[in-house]
Motif scaffolding. Sequence first.
Motif, PDB file in Angstrom:
ATOM      1  N   THR A  30      -5.837   6.895  -4.462  1.00 30.91           N
ATOM      2  CA  THR A  30      -6.670   7.227  -3.308  1.00 30.91           C
ATOM      3  C   THR A  30      -6.475   6.175  -2.217  1.00 30.91           C
ATOM      4  O   THR A  30      -5.965   5.088  -2.467  1.00 30.91           O
ATOM      5  N   TRP A  31      -6.929   6.490  -0.997  1.00 32.38           N
ATOM      6  CA  TRP A  31      -6.785   5.548   0.106  1.00 32.38           C
ATOM      7  C   TRP A  31      -7.525   4.237  -0.138  1.00 32.38           C
ATOM      8  O   TRP A  31      -6.972   3.175   0.134  1.00 32.38           O
ATOM      9  N   GLY A  81       0.808  -1.217   0.000  1.00 33.02           N
ATOM     10  CA  GLY A  81       0.000   0.000   0.000  1.00 33.02           C
ATOM     11  C   GLY A  81       0.837   1.261   0.000  1.00 33.02           C
ATOM     12  O   GLY A  81       0.504   2.241  -0.669  1.00 33.02           O
ATOM     13  N   THR A  90      -5.385   2.295  -2.588  1.00 30.71           N
ATOM     14  CA  THR A  90      -4.164   1.861  -1.925  1.00 30.71           C
ATOM     15  C   THR A  90      -4.433   0.666  -1.018  1.00 30.71           C
ATOM     16  O   THR A  90      -3.690  -0.322  -1.016  1.00 30.71           O
ATOM     17  N   LEU A  91      -5.502   0.740  -0.253  1.00 31.58           N
ATOM     18  CA  LEU A  91      -5.868  -0.354   0.642  1.00 31.58           C
ATOM     19  C   LEU A  91      -6.185  -1.623  -0.152  1.00 31.58           C
ATOM     20  O   LEU A  91      -5.774  -2.730   0.223  1.00 31.58           O
ATOM     21  N   LYS A  99       0.685   4.333  -2.714  1.00 33.38           N
ATOM     22  CA  LYS A  99       0.336   5.689  -2.277  1.00 33.38           C
ATOM     23  C   LYS A  99       1.308   6.702  -2.865  1.00 33.38           C
ATOM     24  O   LYS A  99       0.935   7.843  -3.121  1.00 33.38           O
ATOM     25  N   CYS A 144     -13.056  -3.744   0.491  1.00 36.06           N
ATOM     26  CA  CYS A 144     -12.351  -2.737  -0.306  1.00 36.06           C
ATOM     27  C   CYS A 144     -13.161  -2.349  -1.540  1.00 36.06           C
ATOM     28  O   CYS A 144     -13.199  -1.177  -1.927  1.00 36.06           O
ATOM     29  N   GLN A 200     -16.564   5.555  -3.216  1.00 38.93           N
ATOM     30  CA  GLN A 200     -15.741   6.646  -3.730  1.00 38.93           C
ATOM     31  C   GLN A 200     -16.187   7.036  -5.139  1.00 38.93           C
ATOM     32  O   GLN A 200     -16.315   8.220  -5.452  1.00 38.93           O
TER      33      GLN A 200
END
Length: 127
Positions: free
Chosen positions: A53-54, A44, A57-58, A48, A110, A117
């Motif tokens: 975006t988070w 991750g 990345t996750l 990043k 996720c 999002q």
Amino acid sequence: LFISRAYFLNSLGFNIIFGLPGHLIWFLVVLTLPVLIGHILSAGAMTKLKNLTWPETLTIGVSHCAHAEMAFSIASLSIEMGELDKNLFSVIIFTAFILNLLIPIPLKGCSVLINKQIHSINYSSRK
């Protein structure tokens, strides 16, 4: 390639011990969480750096946890060299196996985050 991979995976099975002592079962449970977190953070963090975006990345970090081939290869090499006993070898193999079994659950979470999002981006662009 398929035959050599099948041979490799079958050869791993000959070294696995299913009747692990109790303290090694606890070690297996305790080892799984840091391995999971380490995979997520290492993969991750690199994504990043690419300004993802988070949730993205996750997702990449979580999906990286399902790659057990390297753990299998290193454990196999270690046991062949005599550097690892069969009990610890079994713990490493079971840890990788557990991660491979569990990863679809957080990946589903996720995908929910990414869908939220996407919907929030579509909603804000309509205004």
